[in-house]
Design an enzyme around this catalytic site. Structure first.
Site: not given
Length: 283
Positions: A228-229
């Site tokens: 999620d980055a």
């Protein structure tokens, strides 16, 4: 209209725009779109250009070689070239939630996107009837911690067989392997049920409810090895109040998720995204 789309980035210096636009004009190309941006911190120049090909003197299969020889080497340009008559092939990965899948298939069926969807992949049978309704092949790969590597290898074989260009994770509740990310760099689009960076964990709306937040959000991004980055493509928010229950937050969040994801997919299909390091330039 038959067009070519060129996306590029390189160290910023004088003469880039003049040289490239002159390359198009002297070869009888008509530029219909041009946008540019300079990151003054990194000193990087970004540009997106589209031109008509009907009277263009260079054959499509030679444009990339010409541009690489004449300009990419001169200015140290990284570039991608696309043609409007090619329909990219998109694979959808889904688990048990249907809201993002329905929205994508509705837009696809309505002809909003210049894309093909040869298949849907899932780790559960729940969405099989939805796929059948839209006449799209549905492939189930049940995944456990013991068979994950083997199943993803089979998935990659299926993707290669169908010549898939990019993947959309429509609330697919599995972590994508390093190998799949390596095969599809900046070509796996995910939707995160929060405004990143935000509340983490399996129940972000419950955490947001406990904190008494006044907005909730959703984030669509490219998948990288860091969970999620990855580079963010699209984000949006919706306001909430103390009157909203947890279920109200969930419902509003689902509406937001499907819109944000579809907007991100559309920008990818239209070739409007340039990813550089861990950020995106959206034209």
């Amino acid at each position: 209209m038959n067009t070519a789309k060129l996306l590029l980035h390189c160290p910023d210096r004088a003469g880039i725009v003049t040289d490239i636009t002159n390359f198009i004009s002297v070869n009888n190309g008509n530029i219909i779109y041009l946008d540019q941006h300079v990151d003054h911190v990194e000193n990087i120049f970004f540009m997106r250009m589209e031109w008509e090909l009907d009277k263009f003197l260079i054959p499509n299969n030679k444009i990339e070689d010409y541009f690489n020889t004449l300009y990419a080497k001169k200015y140290d340009i990284s570039f991608r070239l696309y043609f409007s008559d090619y329909q990219p092939k998109m694979a959808i990965f889904v688990s048990k939630m249907s809201h993002c899948l329905y929205d994508i298939l509705a837009r696809y069926t309505a002809g909003e996107w210049n894309v093909k969807i040869p298949l849907i992949i899932s780790n559960h049978p729940d969405m099989q009837e939805v796929a059948k309704r839209f006449d799209i092949p549905y492939h189930i790969f049940e995944i456990t911690k013991d068979n994950k590597e083997e199943q993803e290898k089979r998935e990659l074989e299926l993707l290669a067989k169908n010549k898939i260009d990019f993947i959309v994770l429509a609330r697919y509740m599995q972590i994508i392997s390093e190998e799949m990310i390596r095969r599809y760099p900046n070509k796996i689009i995910n939707i995160h049920h929060s405004f990143l960076p935000a509340f983490v964990g399996a129940k972000p709306y419950h955490a947001a409810f406990e904190r008494g937040v006044k907005i909730i959000g959703a984030t669509s991004h490219y998948v990288t090895s860091e969970l999620d980055a990855g580079p963010i493509i699209e984000q949006d928010i919706v306001r909430v109040t103390h009157k909203d229950t947890v279920q109200d937050l969930v419902n509003k969040g689902k509406d937001l998720e499907k819109i944000v994801l579809s907007h991100a997919v559309q920008k990818h299909i239209e070739r409007k995204i340039l990813a550089y390091k861990n950020k995106t330039v959206i034209f």
